[in-house]
Write a protein that holds these residues in place. Sequence first.
Motif, PDB file in Angstrom:
ATOM      1  N   CYS A  50       4.065   1.069 -11.683  1.00  0.00           N
ATOM      2  CA  CYS A  50       3.268   0.521 -12.236  1.00  0.00           C
ATOM      3  C   CYS A  50       4.048  -1.179 -13.024  1.00  0.00           C
ATOM      4  N   HIS A  51       4.902  -0.999 -12.912  1.00  0.00           N
ATOM      5  CA  HIS A  51       5.968  -1.887 -13.384  1.00  0.00           C
ATOM      6  C   HIS A  51       6.426  -2.515 -12.573  1.00  0.00           C
ATOM      7  N   CYS A  52       6.636  -2.070 -11.103  1.00  0.00           N
ATOM      8  CA  CYS A  52       6.790  -2.648  -9.732  1.00  0.00           C
ATOM      9  C   CYS A  52       7.257  -2.070  -9.090  1.00  0.00           C
ATOM     10  N   LEU A  82      -3.800   6.238  -6.668  1.00  0.00           N
ATOM     11  CA  LEU A  82      -2.650   6.157  -7.949  1.00  0.00           C
ATOM     12  C   LEU A  82      -2.015   5.037  -7.924  1.00  0.00           C
ATOM     13  N   ILE A  83      -1.425   5.469  -6.639  1.00  0.00           N
ATOM     14  CA  ILE A  83      -0.087   4.049  -5.947  1.00  0.00           C
ATOM     15  C   ILE A  83      -1.231   4.353  -4.026  1.00  0.00           C
ATOM     16  N   ARG A  87       4.164  -0.180   4.479  1.00  0.00           N
ATOM     17  CA  ARG A  87       5.627  -0.950   5.662  1.00  0.00           C
ATOM     18  C   ARG A  87       6.643  -2.216   5.779  1.00  0.00           C
ATOM     19  N   GLU A  88       8.046  -1.818   5.593  1.00  0.00           N
ATOM     20  CA  GLU A  88       8.479  -3.169   5.827  1.00  0.00           C
ATOM     21  C   GLU A  88       9.470  -2.924   7.220  1.00  0.00           C
ATOM     22  N   GLY A  89       9.036  -3.023   8.650  1.00  0.00           N
ATOM     23  CA  GLY A  89      10.331  -2.057   8.656  1.00  0.00           C
ATOM     24  C   GLY A  89      10.349  -1.490   8.996  1.00  0.00           C
ATOM     25  N   LYS A  90      11.833   0.088   8.536  1.00  0.00           N
ATOM     26  CA  LYS A  90      11.649   1.126   8.382  1.00  0.00           C
ATOM     27  C   LYS A  90      11.346   1.068   7.028  1.00  0.00           C
ATOM     28  N   GLU A  91      11.555   0.276   5.902  1.00  0.00           N
ATOM     29  CA  GLU A  91      11.182   0.950   4.663  1.00  0.00           C
ATOM     30  C   GLU A  91       9.851   0.974   4.408  1.00  0.00           C
ATOM     31  N   VAL A  92       9.544   1.673   3.625  1.00  0.00           N
ATOM     32  CA  VAL A  92       7.908   2.051   3.207  1.00  0.00           C
ATOM     33  C   VAL A  92       8.221   1.910   1.143  1.00  0.00           C
ATOM     34  N   TYR A  93       7.062   1.001   1.187  1.00  0.00           N
ATOM     35  CA  TYR A  93       7.189   0.532  -0.158  1.00  0.00           C
ATOM     36  C   TYR A  93       6.118   0.681  -0.957  1.00  0.00           C
ATOM     37  N   TYR A  94       6.414   1.305  -2.236  1.00  0.00           N
ATOM     38  CA  TYR A  94       5.333   2.147  -2.841  1.00  0.00           C
ATOM     39  C   TYR A  94       4.960   0.713  -4.815  1.00  0.00           C
ATOM     40  N   LYS A  95       4.080   0.811  -4.888  1.00  0.00           N
ATOM     41  CA  LYS A  95       3.497   0.754  -6.521  1.00  0.00           C
ATOM     42  C   LYS A  95       2.183   1.220  -6.659  1.00  0.00           C
ATOM     43  N   ALA A  96       1.964   1.184  -7.746  1.00  0.00           N
ATOM     44  CA  ALA A  96       0.504   1.183  -8.386  1.00  0.00           C
ATOM     45  C   ALA A  96      -0.963  -0.177  -8.087  1.00  0.00           C
ATOM     46  N   ALA A  97      -1.701   1.360  -7.424  1.00  0.00           N
ATOM     47  CA  ALA A  97      -2.918   0.993  -7.122  1.00  0.00           C
ATOM     48  C   ALA A  97      -3.300  -0.456  -8.149  1.00  0.00           C
ATOM     49  N   GLU A  98      -4.254  -1.378  -7.127  1.00  0.00           N
ATOM     50  CA  GLU A  98      -4.696  -1.930  -8.524  1.00  0.00           C
ATOM     51  C   GLU A  98      -6.498  -1.334  -8.937  1.00  0.00           C
ATOM     52  N   PRO A 100      -9.189   0.465 -11.377  1.00  0.00           N
ATOM     53  CA  PRO A 100      -9.456   0.724 -12.770  1.00  0.00           C
ATOM     54  C   PRO A 100      -9.114   1.838 -12.934  1.00  0.00           C
ATOM     55  N   GLN A 101      -8.771   2.691 -12.394  1.00  0.00           N
ATOM     56  CA  GLN A 101      -8.380   3.969 -12.463  1.00  0.00           C
ATOM     57  C   GLN A 101      -6.969   3.852 -12.885  1.00  0.00           C
ATOM     58  N   ALA A 102      -5.956   3.238 -12.096  1.00  0.00           N
ATOM     59  CA  ALA A 102      -4.989   3.043 -11.863  1.00  0.00           C
ATOM     60  C   ALA A 102      -4.750   2.366 -13.248  1.00  0.00           C
ATOM     61  N   ASP A 103      -5.250   1.336 -13.998  1.00  0.00           N
ATOM     62  CA  ASP A 103      -4.612   0.393 -14.722  1.00  0.00           C
ATOM     63  C   ASP A 103      -5.243   1.730 -15.961  1.00  0.00           C
ATOM     64  N   LEU A 104      -6.118   2.089 -16.177  1.00  0.00           N
ATOM     65  CA  LEU A 104      -6.564   3.713 -17.254  1.00  0.00           C
ATOM     66  C   LEU A 104      -5.429   4.244 -17.683  1.00  0.00           C
ATOM     67  N   MET A 105      -5.211   4.695 -16.284  1.00  0.00           N
ATOM     68  CA  MET A 105      -3.755   6.055 -16.456  1.00  0.00           C
ATOM     69  C   MET A 105      -2.977   5.108 -16.367  1.00  0.00           C
ATOM     70  N   HIS A 106      -2.691   4.394 -15.840  1.00  0.00           N
ATOM     71  CA  HIS A 106      -1.223   3.261 -17.534  1.00  0.00           C
ATOM     72  C   HIS A 106      -0.869   3.283 -18.344  1.00  0.00           C
ATOM     73  N   LYS A 107      -2.312   2.377 -18.741  1.00  0.00           N
ATOM     74  CA  LYS A 107      -2.389   2.003 -20.567  1.00  0.00           C
ATOM     75  C   LYS A 107      -2.697   3.630 -21.037  1.00  0.00           C
ATOM     76  N   THR A 108      -3.266   4.487 -20.116  1.00  0.00           N
ATOM     77  CA  THR A 108      -3.109   6.053 -21.445  1.00  0.00           C
ATOM     78  C   THR A 108      -1.934   7.236 -20.827  1.00  0.00           C
ATOM     79  N   ILE A 109      -0.906   6.453 -20.442  1.00  0.00           N
ATOM     80  CA  ILE A 109       0.386   7.674 -20.305  1.00  0.00           C
ATOM     81  C   ILE A 109       1.032   6.536 -21.139  1.00  0.00           C
ATOM     82  N   GLU A 110       1.063   5.030 -21.659  1.00  0.00           N
ATOM     83  CA  GLU A 110       1.673   4.042 -22.392  1.00  0.00           C
ATOM     84  C   GLU A 110       1.504   4.632 -23.922  1.00  0.00           C
ATOM     85  N   ARG A 111       0.376   4.728 -23.839  1.00  0.00           N
ATOM     86  CA  ARG A 111      -0.476   4.718 -25.244  1.00  0.00           C
ATOM     87  C   ARG A 111      -0.284   6.770 -26.045  1.00  0.00           C
ATOM     88  N   LEU A 112       0.222   7.269 -25.081  1.00  0.00           N
ATOM     89  CA  LEU A 112       0.645   8.008 -25.441  1.00  0.00           C
ATOM     90  C   LEU A 112       1.740   8.292 -26.029  1.00  0.00           C
TER      91      LEU A 112
END
Length: 120
Positions: A50-52, A82-83, A87-98, A100-112
């Motif tokens: 969610c942060h990078c 949620l994520i 792919r860039e060459g041989k590397e696979v990069y991951y990030k949180a999905a943009e 509403p579900q991912a955003d809410l889950m992130h906020k829920t985790i941080e608040r908890l």
Amino acid sequence: MSDLKLPHDHGENLNTRFDHMPKLEDFQTASDIFKLLDDSNRIRIFWILCHCEECVINLSAIMGMSSPALSHHLKFLKTSGLIVSHREGKEVYYKAAETPQADLMHKTIERLIEISCPLT
């Protein structure tokens, strides 16, 4: 749920209270998302993403776990929507999905964490 007949009549008309109740399938969808986060490693991975945006090798180092173990968690998070990855060459990069579900889950985790661990 109009005309709801309950075994005990307490003098209240509950029919209107339940008019806007989500469908059973909607509760199941919410439950399935929470099940994905029943593991502290998975919550931590999701929080990081969610942060990078990060590749598997770096995530493995951050998490202190093997790439196969990390990939197992990433698969669950990606299947849930949620994520996301690319792919860039041989590397696979991951990030949180943009989403509403991912955003809410992130906020829920941080608040908890904020509520449960006030000194963090």
